[in-house]
Design a protein around this motif. Structure first.
Motif, mmCIF file in Angstrom:
data_model
loop_
_atom_site.group_PDB
_atom_site.id
_atom_site.type_symbol
_atom_site.label_atom_id
_atom_site.label_comp_id
_atom_site.label_asym_id
_atom_site.label_seq_id
_atom_site.Cartn_x
_atom_site.Cartn_y
_atom_site.Cartn_z
ATOM 1 N N ASN A 1 0.855 -1.179 0.000
ATOM 2 C CA ASN A 1 0.000 0.000 0.000
ATOM 3 C C ASN A 1 0.896 1.235 0.000
ATOM 4 O OD1 ASN A 1 0.882 0.303 2.666
ATOM 5 N ND2 ASN A 1 -0.886 -0.801 3.477
ATOM 6 N N ALA A 2 0.300 2.408 -0.066
ATOM 7 C CA ALA A 2 1.059 3.650 -0.153
ATOM 8 C C ALA A 2 1.976 3.831 1.057
ATOM 9 C CB ALA A 2 0.115 4.833 -0.294
ATOM 10 N N GLN A 3 1.507 3.400 2.240
ATOM 11 C CA GLN A 3 2.327 3.548 3.437
ATOM 12 C C GLN A 3 3.578 2.666 3.368
ATOM 13 O OE1 GLN A 3 -1.047 3.005 3.587
ATOM 14 N NE2 GLN A 3 -1.570 5.130 4.016
ATOM 15 N N THR A 4 3.405 1.448 2.861
ATOM 16 C CA THR A 4 4.549 0.545 2.721
ATOM 17 C C THR A 4 5.553 1.117 1.730
ATOM 18 O OG1 THR A 4 3.096 -1.339 3.173
ATOM 19 C CG2 THR A 4 5.240 -1.820 2.186
ATOM 20 N N VAL A 5 5.049 1.620 0.605
ATOM 21 C CA VAL A 5 5.937 2.212 -0.397
ATOM 22 C C VAL A 5 6.649 3.428 0.183
ATOM 23 C CG1 VAL A 5 6.010 3.375 -2.645
ATOM 24 C CG2 VAL A 5 4.648 1.301 -2.362
ATOM 25 N N SER A 6 5.944 4.245 0.945
ATOM 26 C CA SER A 6 6.574 5.418 1.576
ATOM 27 C C SER A 6 7.672 4.994 2.548
ATOM 28 C CB SER A 6 5.529 6.247 2.314
ATOM 29 O OG SER A 6 4.631 6.827 1.408
ATOM 30 N N ALA A 7 7.420 3.937 3.308
ATOM 31 C CA ALA A 7 8.419 3.452 4.263
ATOM 32 C C ALA A 7 9.660 2.937 3.529
ATOM 33 C CB ALA A 7 7.827 2.354 5.137
ATOM 34 N N ILE A 8 9.447 2.207 2.436
ATOM 35 C CA ILE A 8 10.577 1.699 1.650
ATOM 36 C C ILE A 8 11.328 2.861 1.016
ATOM 37 C CG2 ILE A 8 11.210 0.342 -0.383
ATOM 38 C CD1 ILE A 8 8.787 -1.484 0.319
ATOM 39 N N ALA A 9 10.598 3.847 0.512
ATOM 40 C CA ALA A 9 11.229 5.022 -0.084
ATOM 41 C C ALA A 9 12.068 5.762 0.952
ATOM 42 C CB ALA A 9 10.170 5.940 -0.678
ATOM 43 N N HIS A 10 11.569 5.859 2.169
ATOM 44 C CA HIS A 10 12.333 6.521 3.237
ATOM 45 C C HIS A 10 13.633 5.777 3.507
ATOM 46 C CE1 HIS A 10 13.294 8.666 6.894
ATOM 47 N NE2 HIS A 10 13.394 7.497 7.518
ATOM 48 N N LEU A 11 13.570 4.440 3.569
ATOM 49 C CA LEU A 11 14.775 3.653 3.803
ATOM 50 C C LEU A 11 15.781 3.814 2.665
ATOM 51 C CD1 LEU A 11 13.189 0.355 5.163
ATOM 52 C CD2 LEU A 11 14.468 2.080 6.473
ATOM 53 N N ALA A 12 15.266 3.983 1.447
ATOM 54 C CA ALA A 12 16.133 4.158 0.288
ATOM 55 C C ALA A 12 16.528 5.611 0.079
ATOM 56 C CB ALA A 12 15.428 3.627 -0.970
ATOM 57 N N ARG A 13 16.091 6.467 0.980
ATOM 58 C CA ARG A 13 16.360 7.905 0.923
ATOM 59 C C ARG A 13 15.834 8.520 -0.373
ATOM 60 N NH1 ARG A 13 16.847 6.639 5.581
ATOM 61 N NH2 ARG A 13 18.681 6.965 6.837
ATOM 62 N N LEU A 14 14.614 8.086 -0.760
ATOM 63 C CA LEU A 14 13.921 8.645 -1.919
ATOM 64 C C LEU A 14 12.805 9.551 -1.423
ATOM 65 C CD1 LEU A 14 13.587 5.422 -4.101
ATOM 66 C CD2 LEU A 14 15.265 7.248 -4.339
ATOM 67 N N SER A 15 12.576 10.617 -2.134
ATOM 68 C CA SER A 15 11.527 11.551 -1.752
ATOM 69 C C SER A 15 10.298 11.298 -2.620
ATOM 70 C CB SER A 15 12.022 12.988 -1.947
ATOM 71 O OG SER A 15 10.991 13.895 -1.691
#
Length: 104
Positions: free
Chosen positions: A13-27
């Motif tokens: 879901n969007a929250q999971t993708v946001s969490a993964i993006a945060h770990l990958a340092r993606l905005s």
């Protein structure tokens, strides 16, 4: 939405993708996270449908071409220029370049 899509919409879901993006340092903004989640779920659904294909008796494909790739003759085409290249190096020993220690 098919049952396969419904099954995978719970996977990412969007929250999971946001969490993964945060770990990958993606905005990513909320809209992008939702779009990526939907896209990734479609990919996961496609992978699930590929798992259902019966491949019994199918030989692995070595090449998509009918003819094997031609190999070139393994012969020396150039002379050794190591001494010329190392002549301008700051430090050389026994044919190896000497560099400052990086990790102590």
């Amino acid at each position: 939405m098919s049952t396969s899509d419904a099954q995978h919409s719970a996977d990412l879901n969007a929250q999971t993708v946001s969490a993964i993006a945060h770990l990958a340092r993606l905005s990513l903004n909320d809209t992008q996270s939702a779009e990526y989640a939907q896209s990734l779920n479609k990919i996961l659904g496609m992978m699930e449908s590929l798992k259902e294909i019966n491949t019994d008796g199918v030989e692995p494909l070595k090449s998509p071409f009918d003819n094997p790739q031609p190999l070139r003759v393994d012969e020396v085409s150039e002379s050794n220029h190591r001494e010329e290249y190392q002549a301008v190096a700051p430090a050389v020993e026994a044919g190896l370049y000497l560099v400052p220690r990086v990790i102590e």
